[in-house]
Structure formats: structure tokens, C-alpha cells
Motif scaffolding. Sequence first.
Motif, PDB file in Angstrom:
ATOM      1  N   UNK A 185      -5.559  -5.251   9.116  1.00 20.22           N
ATOM      2  CA  UNK A 185      -4.097  -5.460   9.059  1.00 20.22           C
ATOM      3  C   UNK A 185      -3.384  -5.589   7.580  1.00 20.22           C
ATOM      4  N   UNK A 186      -4.479  -6.420   6.841  1.00 19.17           N
ATOM      5  CA  UNK A 186      -4.099  -6.551   5.449  1.00 19.17           C
ATOM      6  C   UNK A 186      -3.968  -5.384   4.744  1.00 19.17           C
ATOM      7  N   UNK A 187      -5.059  -4.340   5.089  1.00 20.97           N
ATOM      8  CA  UNK A 187      -4.915  -3.044   4.344  1.00 20.97           C
ATOM      9  C   UNK A 187      -3.843  -2.293   4.580  1.00 20.97           C
ATOM     10  N   UNK A 188      -3.603  -2.413   5.882  1.00 19.96           N
ATOM     11  CA  UNK A 188      -2.201  -1.743   6.539  1.00 19.96           C
ATOM     12  C   UNK A 188      -0.894  -2.326   5.605  1.00 19.96           C
ATOM     13  N   UNK A 189      -0.954  -3.461   5.731  1.00 21.13           N
ATOM     14  CA  UNK A 189       0.260  -3.894   4.902  1.00 21.13           C
ATOM     15  C   UNK A 189       0.310  -3.532   3.398  1.00 21.13           C
ATOM     16  N   UNK A 190      -0.636  -3.914   2.871  1.00 24.36           N
ATOM     17  CA  UNK A 190      -0.543  -3.207   1.260  1.00 24.36           C
ATOM     18  C   UNK A 190      -0.310  -1.949   1.376  1.00 24.36           C
ATOM     19  N   UNK A 191      -0.709  -0.922   2.094  1.00 19.54           N
ATOM     20  CA  UNK A 191      -0.514   0.454   1.865  1.00 19.54           C
ATOM     21  C   UNK A 191       1.033   0.531   2.229  1.00 19.54           C
ATOM     22  N   UNK A 192       1.399  -0.069   3.294  1.00 23.37           N
ATOM     23  CA  UNK A 192       2.591   0.277   3.619  1.00 23.37           C
ATOM     24  C   UNK A 192       3.705  -0.343   2.810  1.00 23.37           C
TER      25      UNK A 192
END
Lengths: 326, 320
Positions: free
Chosen positions: A193-200
Motif C-alpha cells: 500500500x505504501x508503494x502504491x501511495x508513493x506512486x500515485x
Amino acid sequence: MAKDLLKVKDLSIQYNTDEGVVKAVDNMTFEIGVGETIGIVGETGAGKTTTALGIMQLVPNPPGKIVQGEIIFKGEDLLKKKEEEMRKIRGNKISMIFQDPMTSLNPVMTTEDQIAEVILLHQEVSQKEAMEKARDMIETVGIPRERGKEYPHQFSGGMRQRIVIAIALACNPELLIADEPTTALDVTIQAQVLKLMKRLKDEFETSMIMITHDLGVVANICDKVAIMYTGYVVEYAKVRDLYENPLHPYTQGLFGSIPNVEEDEKRLNPIKGLMPDPTEIPPGCPFNPRCPKVMDICKSVVPQRVEVEEGHFVNCHLYPAEEYKK
Amino acid sequence: MSKNILEVKNLKKYFKTPKGMLHAVDDVNFFIKEGETLGLVGESGCGKSTTGRAILRLVEPTSGEVNFEGKNIVDFNGAQMREARKNMQIIFQDPYASLNPRMNLGQIIAEPLLINKVFKERKQVTDRVKELMDTVGLTPRLLNAFPHELDGGRRQRVGVARALALNPKFIVQDEPVSALDVSIQAQILNLMQDIQEELGLTYLFISHDLSVVKHVSDRIAVMYLGKIVELSDYNAIFKNPLHPYTQALLSAIPVPRVDAPDNMIILEGDVPSPVNPPEGCRFYGRCRYRQDICKAKTPELREYEPERFVACHLVEELQK
């Protein structure tokens, strides 16, 4: 430096309870630039969530009340807005991710309907276009688009949190407030989820307020950080400055309390004592009964905010204002 | 070298569900030496709590042995088990749910003493309760307080005092600090450490928080979907994790430091269902290195190096 998107100034929020007045947020000041992420860190009852609700103007009233301050979003004070105007901002320009993905979704609506609902509310699009966009969002957060037809209970915890993120980002908000978005998740799912949030965040250039109690998450994702204790911000700085040189004894205590994964240590150095009762905050610095470096002045005078080095603010008598005045 | 106080052999706990057999704990083997802390870590639903409970027979094991001081307690009858439990206690995760709200602290802590008729006189019980409260850092003033009057940290101290009441040798700690704030968490961890040194206790420390487990444990067992995938000295596991799951798990901890290397191994997907798991490695579906053998054959937990146990077919190849 990027232009300020949000400026919170002297914000104070109180709850009137049977036991007395609780100052949940007291004189809070911070700002967020475009594309910037700020972490708000503190323990249970520090006022983190109330701050977020204050910005969204979702503080339950009564018992809660915003007693003073300004919340300047793109040059306009949100506190002066009418409820209808606020409704157009919420979910559209500013949106929020809540802590518990199990309870923040509607169990009797399909996930794509829940995402489309936000889009229909804020954008002038047809039902069909909204559905299409909802399915795009589901794909953006890494879930196959066909699964939009499913209900929340058919998803795992991590996937539900992705759906919540998809709802929050559906209208491409300028500011995203994430209230403990990974606390309910397992560590490998948290990493996803953290990786996703960073990407977004990079993709959409969204500014973000990240509310958490985990200093590791802050180091991973934030640019700036505010440490809160009993409604006060005790220290506020760029992440690097704060982590390399924590000034406030409470901040130092927090770092001493976390077991270190990278090195060996025999014993932790916890902060002694307990958080004070929110209706009976001690006079002077609220941290004084637990502070290892307490002085006489701490018991009577509330410390003011001092800029110790550029952009590094601390509220503590160990750093007297006179010494640091430029 | 100290002797083993607890030896768990082929422990299984299956639950019957409408969808089939749920393999909560599936053929788990480990031992704990006297005076040490074994950390048991894994994510939600991996079977770590069930393991802790099955050891104390709070859930009845489906099969397998739990040898405590050389005797298999799975064969014990009720009276023998009551006797054995004096030496084996547990501290639960949720200090809000594990204390009876209608009993005051004095009653809660005295209960094990009264049930086991340790003392003849009431006065002796009260003295022991006060002594225990002192050990865990609770002021005697709270003797008549009820759990709702206390914060989480103090409640957990009550749970510790109750567990210590009968002078046990071994305590299962099931996520004892997960519900607490970090500053309070550190206080409780230090308390448990002091008590262990003072009384020479042996702990099984169950947690999902890897940094906490590393801090308290001498050796660590990593569980995934009902099975132990790796077990060794805490240092070895953190320096050089052997199992691909352990590697991913450790890399996913956010380190509270700027410039921490961002080398998180992101696992695909979620933990699969423990109901009727297929043959082969449980981690197969999410493993970066998976090969055909992993699907065909379940890897056994074996000694890869002295004192280092791992359940992976590919470990020799991966370590090259």
C-alpha cells in the motif's frame, strides 16, 4: 520551494464533555506545499485525527468545536465556507482515507458503484462515463477491473484499503488526508500500500497529510513531520532535520522507545509515566511531568514556538526564543 | 547449555469449517531452552496464536506432542493439567478484553491463588497480591480499582501480575504490547525483561511486529500459513534471512531513519486461504524464486547450518 497549498494557522479545536473541556488541538500551525507530504505523528489521544477532521470540517459538533484559527486552502479560509461549499470541496479537492478499511466501505454496494458515486457527485459526467472511470481507478490501484462488480467482503484487507484509496483519488484531489492508512494491515501488505501511495502521489502530484504513529512510515514517505503531544505540536521540521537532530525531549523519547531493527540494543529507553488525562492537562508545558530535562519554568509557562534552524520549529524551554532570534 | 523446557513435536490444529478443514497449525516442531525467549512471528492468520494456545491446551491439539519438562501434557487428564498450568501461563493481547470488568484488581490477581488453594489464610493472599503488584509496578492504592479505571499499559501490567501469581516457569505472551502506544510498549517490554532476569522465566513471545520480536528474542521462528518456515538465532535471521518469505517480511519493515535504503521486496497478492491447502510449499504462489519442485513437494523444516532451520527446497541454490 513549492507554493503553499494549505496553511493551517493557530487552529484550536475543543470537545466539551461531561468531565470538562478537552483541548484536542491547541494552536496548531503548519503548511503544505504542492506535491508535498507532511506526517503528523503522535500517540493515542494526541489530536492527530481531530486535526484531520478539522481540516475537512467533519468534527462532530456537538461536542466538538473549532474555537479559533484559519485553514487557508488555495488562498481561501475553509472555516468561512458555507456547508454547501464545503460539500463541493470534500471528496473532490480534499479527500480522506480512513484508518479501518473494514468499516469505511459500504457493505451493500459494489466497489465500482462506490467509486462512481464520488465521481457522479462532483463531475458532470454520465453514469456510463463515471462507471468507466471507476473501473479505471480500480485498475490504477492494482486490482483487475472486473472485480469492481464485487462487494467489499469479497476482498482482503489490503485490497479493501486500495479501494478506499481509489475512492479518495477518484476526483483527482489536490490534498489527500490519510488517517493511519496502513495501521490495520500486515507488514507485507503495508509495503504494497505504501508503494502504491508513493506512486500515485508522484503520478497525480497530490499533496498529502499522513497521520500515523509509526516513525518508520514517516521516514519512508514524508517530506515534513509534526510531532504532536496532547493537542500541541511539540516539534515541526523537515523529516531529515527531525530524524537526524530531534530536539524536543518527547521526540527523543519516542525514538528511544522503538526497538531498533538495524542494531542491537539491550534495553529500551521509554518515556516514564503516562499521557495526562485530556481534561487535566498540566499547566506550563504539557510534557513537563514526564520530561527527563524538566526545569522550573516548564511547570508554569507554556513554551512558545521557536525556529531553532531554518524550518525546524520546537516548543520547548530548553531552546529559549532570545537565543535563536535572528 | 541449558536443557529444553518445552519440546513441541508434529503439533497440528485443524478447525472444521463449512468449506473444509482449516489447517491453522500444520505439523509444527520446535523447542525452547530454559531461560530463553523464543519469538514466534508471522502475519495475521498464520497460526501463531493458535500455536500458543495449543501448547497450553486452551485449544485442544488435533495431534502431536507438547512435552513440558519431559512430559507430554497432551495426554494429561484434568487434574494433571491443572497442576501443569501452574507452571505454564499466558498473557493475552487485548488488555481490554482479558480482564473481567466486574472484578477489581485484587480479585483478578488473587483468582489463580484462590483456585489453586495456594494459601490457607486470606491475609497471605492479600500479601502475595500486593507483592505481585509491586513486581509489575502497580501502586497498592489500585487494589480495589476496576479495569475500566485503568489505561491500557496498567491493564497489561495486571495481566502480567496474574500470570506471575503461581510462580510459573514458562509464559506464553500473545502479542502483549500490540494494543499499546510506543512509549507504553517500551515500558512493558522492559518490565518483562526485568522479570525474566529476576525469576529466570522462559518466554514464548508471539507478535507480528518484527522489531519488537527482534528486541526481546534469543531465537526467532517465522510462521507462514500454519508452518514454521525458518527458525534460528535472532541475529542470524536479521543479518541473513534464508527463506524467501523471511526476506520479504524483513525488507518490508519501514525503518525510522532518513536515507534508509528502499529495497522493500513487494510480495504479490495476499496470503492464500488455510482451508484445504494444496500439497507443496505454502509460499509457492507468492515466491519470487518458485520452481516446479516447490509445487509438487512440501519442504520439511531442516537444519541448513548448525542451529539454523529452514523449510525451503531452494535454499542451497539461493545462498550461492
